[in-house]
Design a protein around this motif. Structure first.
Motif, mmCIF file in Angstrom:
data_model
loop_
_atom_site.group_PDB
_atom_site.id
_atom_site.type_symbol
_atom_site.label_atom_id
_atom_site.label_comp_id
_atom_site.label_asym_id
_atom_site.label_seq_id
_atom_site.Cartn_x
_atom_site.Cartn_y
_atom_site.Cartn_z
ATOM 1 N N ASP A 82 -35.621 -20.550 18.291
ATOM 2 C CA ASP A 82 -36.480 -20.696 17.132
ATOM 3 C C ASP A 82 -36.410 -19.474 16.208
ATOM 4 O OD1 ASP A 82 -38.395 -21.824 15.536
ATOM 5 O OD2 ASP A 82 -40.074 -21.013 16.694
ATOM 6 N N VAL A 83 -35.796 -19.682 15.028
ATOM 7 C CA VAL A 83 -35.721 -18.615 14.015
ATOM 8 C C VAL A 83 -36.119 -19.233 12.670
ATOM 9 C CG1 VAL A 83 -34.222 -16.953 12.826
ATOM 10 C CG2 VAL A 83 -33.839 -17.431 15.233
ATOM 11 N N PRO A 84 -37.073 -18.616 11.925
ATOM 12 C CA PRO A 84 -37.526 -19.207 10.661
ATOM 13 C C PRO A 84 -36.399 -19.387 9.644
ATOM 14 C CG PRO A 84 -38.932 -17.363 11.294
ATOM 15 C CD PRO A 84 -37.776 -17.373 12.248
ATOM 16 N N ARG A 85 -36.570 -20.406 8.797
ATOM 17 C CA ARG A 85 -35.531 -20.788 7.830
ATOM 18 C C ARG A 85 -35.106 -19.635 6.908
ATOM 19 N NH1 ARG A 85 -34.561 -26.264 4.578
ATOM 20 N NH2 ARG A 85 -33.388 -25.445 2.858
ATOM 21 N N LEU A 86 -36.083 -18.879 6.383
ATOM 22 C CA LEU A 86 -35.734 -17.812 5.444
ATOM 23 C C LEU A 86 -34.853 -16.750 6.085
ATOM 24 C CD1 LEU A 86 -38.750 -16.892 3.159
ATOM 25 C CD2 LEU A 86 -36.376 -17.387 2.510
ATOM 26 N N LEU A 87 -35.150 -16.465 7.337
ATOM 27 C CA LEU A 87 -34.383 -15.452 8.052
ATOM 28 C C LEU A 87 -32.940 -15.926 8.284
ATOM 29 C CD1 LEU A 87 -34.801 -12.687 9.257
ATOM 30 C CD2 LEU A 87 -35.523 -13.741 11.396
ATOM 31 N N VAL A 88 -32.766 -17.207 8.651
ATOM 32 C CA VAL A 88 -31.395 -17.678 8.887
ATOM 33 C C VAL A 88 -30.604 -17.746 7.584
ATOM 34 C CG1 VAL A 88 -31.906 -18.955 10.995
ATOM 35 C CG2 VAL A 88 -31.888 -20.165 8.875
#
Ligand code: AMP
Length: 221
Positions: A117-123
């Motif tokens: 689980d990694v937030p969209r903005l970070l990816v």
């Protein structure tokens, strides 16, 4: 650690799945099966599948379920996967693929599905900076020092941005993930096979979280 395992790693593209899958495959001594790598190999070899895949991949779309399920079925039937297990990277990406995978693996079910689980903005930030060796697939992070040509430290190949890592294609892939792939979290959650792992942190910390989740899921009783 018990060697061998049948694992799936889910997560947005750019969450660090590829790198973690390589480490998990070494740790549990299982083959790393990346459907993206299989398709990229077909593109390089200019096969019929490669021609279809290139068009879809460059646009940030998904290759059809029927093609993908056929490829994975064939790969999981090989000796290494049958005897030791595997870590699946990039498959399944739709509920249709997950249902087909359940049928393919009915006699040897998946041990655990990991959702990184990694937030969209970070990816989005990470993928924009991603560079890849075109020969061996080693990942690099672009900084302010552009090197031209950029030579891979591992194999001497050329390091470049993936054709499908344009901002447009990345956003399209992330939208597709929300629409098509995120329902898998509920699908596997319902079956009690899901472990959600916080993918934010150093690669070493995230790796420890992943293997701990696998060990916990496989502990007898
Ligand atoms: P990846 O290396 O996993 O990011 O995959 C690169 C591209 O290959 C994706 O953006 C899709 O176009 C295609 N692809 C990989 N795996 C699948 C899959 N399971 N289903 C459909 N398309 C896929």
């Amino acid at each position: 650690m018990i060697p061998g395992a049948r694992l799936i790693l889910l997560g947005r593209q750019g969450a660090g799945k590829g790198t973690q899958c390589v480490r998990i495959s070494r740790h549990f001594v299982v083959p790393h099966i990346s459907t993206g790598d299989i398709l990229r190999a077909a593109v390089r070899e200019r096969t019929e599948l490669g021609a279809i895949a290139k068009r879809v991949m460059d646009a940030g779309g998904l290759v059809g379920d029927e093609i993908m399920v056929g490829l994975v079925k064939e790969r999981l039937n090989r000796d290494d996967a049958r005897t030791r297990g595997y870590i699946l990277d990039g498959f399944p990406r739709t509920v249709g693929q997950a249902v087909a995978l359940d049928e393919i693996t009915a006699s040897r079910p998946i041990d655990v599905v990991l959702d990184l689980d990694v937030p969209r903005l970070l990816v989005l930030e990470r993928i924009t900076a991603r560079r890849v060796c075109r020969d061996c697939g080693t990942n690099y992070v672009a900084d302010h020092h552009e090197r031209s040509p950029w030579i891979c430290e591992v194999c001497g190949g050329e390091v470049m941005q993936r054709d499908d890592d344009t901002t447009e294609a990345i956003n399209c892939r992330l939208d597709l993930y929300e629409e098509q792939t995120s329902p898998l979290i509920e699908f596997y959650g319902r079956h009690g096979r899901l472990a959600v792992i916080d993918g934010v942190g150093s690669p070493d910390d995230v790796f420890v979280r992943l293997i701990t989740a696998v060990d916990d899921a496989r502990r007898p009783g």
